[in-house]
Design a protein around this motif. Sequence first.
Motif, PDB file in Angstrom:
ATOM      1  N   LYS A   1       0.926  -1.216   0.088  1.00 64.15           N
ATOM      2  CA  LYS A   1       0.023  -0.106   0.003  1.00 64.15           C
ATOM      3  C   LYS A   1       0.951   1.375   0.044  1.00 64.15           C
ATOM      4  O   LYS A   1       2.143   1.255   0.311  1.00 64.15           O
ATOM      5  CB  LYS A   1      -1.010  -0.115   1.179  1.00 64.15           C
ATOM      6  N   ALA A   2       0.361   2.230  -0.331  1.00 60.86           N
ATOM      7  CA  ALA A   2       0.903   3.482  -0.468  1.00 60.86           C
ATOM      8  C   ALA A   2       0.270   4.767   0.511  1.00 60.86           C
ATOM      9  O   ALA A   2      -1.121   4.654   0.745  1.00 60.86           O
ATOM     10  CB  ALA A   2       1.155   4.227  -1.801  1.00 60.86           C
ATOM     11  N   MET A   3       1.055   5.875   0.979  1.00 61.24           N
ATOM     12  CA  MET A   3       0.281   6.969   1.866  1.00 61.24           C
ATOM     13  C   MET A   3       0.821   8.041   1.320  1.00 61.24           C
ATOM     14  O   MET A   3       2.188   8.318   1.127  1.00 61.24           O
ATOM     15  CB  MET A   3       0.420   6.616   3.369  1.00 61.24           C
ATOM     16  N   ILE A   4      -0.185   8.930   0.928  1.00 60.76           N
ATOM     17  CA  ILE A   4       0.270  10.174   0.574  1.00 60.76           C
ATOM     18  C   ILE A   4      -0.016  11.498   1.905  1.00 60.76           C
ATOM     19  O   ILE A   4      -1.137  11.247   2.302  1.00 60.76           O
ATOM     20  CB  ILE A   4      -0.482  10.718  -0.766  1.00 60.76           C
ATOM     21  N   LEU A   5       0.989  12.087   1.923  1.00 68.13           N
ATOM     22  CA  LEU A   5       0.812  12.944   3.399  1.00 68.13           C
ATOM     23  C   LEU A   5       0.186  14.125   2.856  1.00 68.13           C
ATOM     24  O   LEU A   5       0.902  14.874   2.031  1.00 68.13           O
ATOM     25  CB  LEU A   5       2.346  13.022   4.152  1.00 68.13           C
TER      26      LEU A   5
ATOM     27  N   LEU B   1      -3.317   0.887   6.913  1.00 72.62           N
ATOM     28  CA  LEU B   1      -2.185   0.428   6.229  1.00 72.62           C
ATOM     29  C   LEU B   1      -1.631  -1.211   6.058  1.00 72.62           C
ATOM     30  O   LEU B   1      -0.986  -1.779   5.708  1.00 72.62           O
ATOM     31  CB  LEU B   1      -0.869   1.441   6.461  1.00 72.62           C
ATOM     32  N   GLY B   2      -2.199  -1.528   7.303  1.00 73.05           N
ATOM     33  CA  GLY B   2      -1.928  -3.011   7.471  1.00 73.05           C
ATOM     34  C   GLY B   2      -0.586  -3.358   8.268  1.00 73.05           C
ATOM     35  O   GLY B   2      -0.023  -2.597   8.624  1.00 73.05           O
ATOM     36  N   ASP B   3      -0.352  -4.585   8.272  1.00 68.11           N
ATOM     37  CA  ASP B   3       1.015  -5.306   9.119  1.00 68.11           C
ATOM     38  C   ASP B   3       2.222  -5.399   8.075  1.00 68.11           C
ATOM     39  O   ASP B   3       3.359  -5.587   8.679  1.00 68.11           O
ATOM     40  CB  ASP B   3       0.637  -6.480   9.411  1.00 68.11           C
ATOM     41  N   GLU B   4       2.113  -4.601   6.711  1.00 61.43           N
ATOM     42  CA  GLU B   4       3.225  -4.837   5.996  1.00 61.43           C
ATOM     43  C   GLU B   4       3.926  -3.765   5.605  1.00 61.43           C
ATOM     44  O   GLU B   4       3.321  -2.740   5.854  1.00 61.43           O
ATOM     45  CB  GLU B   4       3.053  -5.690   4.482  1.00 61.43           C
TER      46      GLU B   4
ATOM     47  N   HIS C   1       8.159   0.180   7.956  1.00 60.97           N
ATOM     48  CA  HIS C   1       7.560  -0.860   8.406  1.00 60.97           C
ATOM     49  C   HIS C   1       6.670  -0.496   9.711  1.00 60.97           C
ATOM     50  O   HIS C   1       7.400   0.454  10.448  1.00 60.97           O
ATOM     51  CB  HIS C   1       8.780  -1.961   8.673  1.00 60.97           C
ATOM     52  N   PRO C   2       5.489  -0.973   9.634  1.00 66.01           N
ATOM     53  CA  PRO C   2       4.739  -0.506  10.781  1.00 66.01           C
ATOM     54  C   PRO C   2       5.525  -0.688  11.985  1.00 66.01           C
ATOM     55  O   PRO C   2       5.025   0.117  13.127  1.00 66.01           O
ATOM     56  CB  PRO C   2       3.454  -1.668  10.838  1.00 66.01           C
ATOM     57  N   LYS C   3       6.279  -1.727  12.348  1.00 68.38           N
ATOM     58  CA  LYS C   3       7.187  -1.942  13.540  1.00 68.38           C
ATOM     59  C   LYS C   3       7.899  -0.914  13.791  1.00 68.38           C
ATOM     60  O   LYS C   3       8.194  -0.546  15.021  1.00 68.38           O
ATOM     61  CB  LYS C   3       7.945  -3.108  13.378  1.00 68.38           C
ATOM     62  N   LEU C   4       8.107   0.233  13.038  1.00 72.11           N
ATOM     63  CA  LEU C   4       8.982   1.505  13.412  1.00 72.11           C
ATOM     64  C   LEU C   4       8.230   2.185  14.626  1.00 72.11           C
ATOM     65  O   LEU C   4       8.590   2.756  15.274  1.00 72.11           O
ATOM     66  CB  LEU C   4       9.038   2.235  12.166  1.00 72.11           C
ATOM     67  N   PHE C   5       6.969   1.910  14.684  1.00 66.87           N
ATOM     68  CA  PHE C   5       5.816   2.685  15.241  1.00 66.87           C
ATOM     69  C   PHE C   5       5.618   1.707  16.559  1.00 66.87           C
ATOM     70  O   PHE C   5       4.466   2.372  17.377  1.00 66.87           O
ATOM     71  CB  PHE C   5       4.766   3.193  14.401  1.00 66.87           C
ATOM     72  N   ALA C   6       6.289   0.696  16.846  1.00 70.65           N
ATOM     73  CA  ALA C   6       5.744  -0.097  17.930  1.00 70.65           C
ATOM     74  C   ALA C   6       5.713   0.559  19.350  1.00 70.65           C
ATOM     75  O   ALA C   6       4.692   0.178  20.113  1.00 70.65           O
ATOM     76  CB  ALA C   6       6.911  -1.228  18.138  1.00 70.65           C
ATOM     77  N   ASP C   7       6.427   1.511  19.726  1.00 71.84           N
ATOM     78  CA  ASP C   7       6.514   2.099  21.075  1.00 71.84           C
ATOM     79  C   ASP C   7       5.707   3.530  20.966  1.00 71.84           C
ATOM     80  O   ASP C   7       5.658   4.326  21.890  1.00 71.84           O
ATOM     81  CB  ASP C   7       7.719   2.252  21.519  1.00 71.84           C
ATOM     82  N   CYS C   8       4.915   3.753  20.050  1.00 71.41           N
ATOM     83  CA  CYS C   8       4.147   4.983  19.772  1.00 71.41           C
ATOM     84  C   CYS C   8       2.889   4.949  20.319  1.00 71.41           C
ATOM     85  O   CYS C   8       2.183   3.921  20.262  1.00 71.41           O
ATOM     86  CB  CYS C   8       4.362   5.735  18.344  1.00 71.41           C
ATOM     87  N   THR C   9       2.090   6.268  20.776  1.00 72.88           N
ATOM     88  CA  THR C   9       0.947   6.471  20.948  1.00 72.88           C
ATOM     89  C   THR C   9       0.324   7.709  20.296  1.00 72.88           C
ATOM     90  O   THR C   9       1.261   8.392  19.636  1.00 72.88           O
ATOM     91  CB  THR C   9       0.711   6.620  22.711  1.00 72.88           C
ATOM     92  N   ASP C  10      -1.008   7.264  20.221  1.00 73.96           N
ATOM     93  CA  ASP C  10      -1.642   8.536  19.414  1.00 73.96           C
ATOM     94  C   ASP C  10      -1.509   9.847  19.931  1.00 73.96           C
ATOM     95  O   ASP C  10      -1.386  10.196  21.092  1.00 73.96           O
ATOM     96  CB  ASP C  10      -3.392   8.098  19.588  1.00 73.96           C
ATOM     97  N   GLY C  11      -1.209  10.617  18.661  1.00 75.36           N
ATOM     98  CA  GLY C  11      -0.951  12.069  19.306  1.00 75.36           C
ATOM     99  C   GLY C  11      -0.195  12.417  18.303  1.00 75.36           C
ATOM    100  O   GLY C  11       0.516  12.115  17.429  1.00 75.36           O
ATOM    101  N   ALA C  12       0.222  13.916  18.368  1.00 76.42           N
ATOM    102  CA  ALA C  12       1.236  14.536  17.645  1.00 76.42           C
ATOM    103  C   ALA C  12       2.916  14.184  17.728  1.00 76.42           C
ATOM    104  O   ALA C  12       3.244  14.307  18.923  1.00 76.42           O
ATOM    105  CB  ALA C  12       1.064  16.171  17.516  1.00 76.42           C
ATOM    106  N   PHE C  13       3.389  13.633  16.761  1.00 79.94           N
ATOM    107  CA  PHE C  13       4.959  13.376  17.068  1.00 79.94           C
ATOM    108  C   PHE C  13       5.649  13.584  15.616  1.00 79.94           C
ATOM    109  O   PHE C  13       5.100  13.293  14.624  1.00 79.94           O
ATOM    110  CB  PHE C  13       5.233  12.247  17.832  1.00 79.94           C
TER     111      PHE C  13
END
Length: 224
Positions: free
Chosen positions: A2-6, A96-99, A168-180
């Motif tokens: 999948k692709a994401m456009i910011l 975006l899924g798990d991949e 990879h979604p695992k880049l965000f493993a320790d993140c929580t919802d909010g601005a960063f």
Amino acid sequence: MKAMILAAGKGERMRPLTLHTPKPLIRAAGTPLIDYHLHALAAAGFKEVVINHAWLGQQIEDYLGDGSRYGLSIAYSPEGEPLETGGGIFRALPLLGDEPFLVVNGDIWTDYDFASLRRPIAGLAHLVMVDNPPHHPSGGDFNLLDGQLHDGGTAGEKLTYSGISVLHPKLFADCTDGAFKIAPLWREAMARGLVTGEHMRGHWIDVGTQERLAQVEQLLKERH
């Protein structure tokens, strides 16, 4: 993949053009900037695209619809408040899924072939880098050495992040919802040897000002 456009930025440096039009819908040579990305993604074989938005975001949804006219399926991730790049991607992860997925900034113009990124990545991120542009001449962002990106080196050795990456979604493993911001996540992963990179040589313009929008139009004129 999948692709994401910011597409959530306000585009304050593009005013007055962005007072009533979201920056991704600003036109270059008669075509909204985001259209160039969507056509390129479709040509590269992508089928599913996620777009986040905030400022005047409903205009983006109204214009693009479900994406079928591009040969794509578009899902939207609305942001009520500014979430910055990291927070915006994190909010969209359920779509975006798990991949690993491609990410591209909505406010760049490039002839980069997105098809080259439709392959597995070795770590948590793969960033496309460019030569430091005139508006970012001496700084640069990261040092590319033997295909690995490092948060170090002298200014002359560093390249500028193009706004194109595979994450990879695992880049965000320790993140929580909010601005960063996302750069600290990259730096942490770089320290673990988990960020690869490449040096793009094609056309690329960060369309952050009206002057650079004019550069895109001139480039498109020359190509045709």
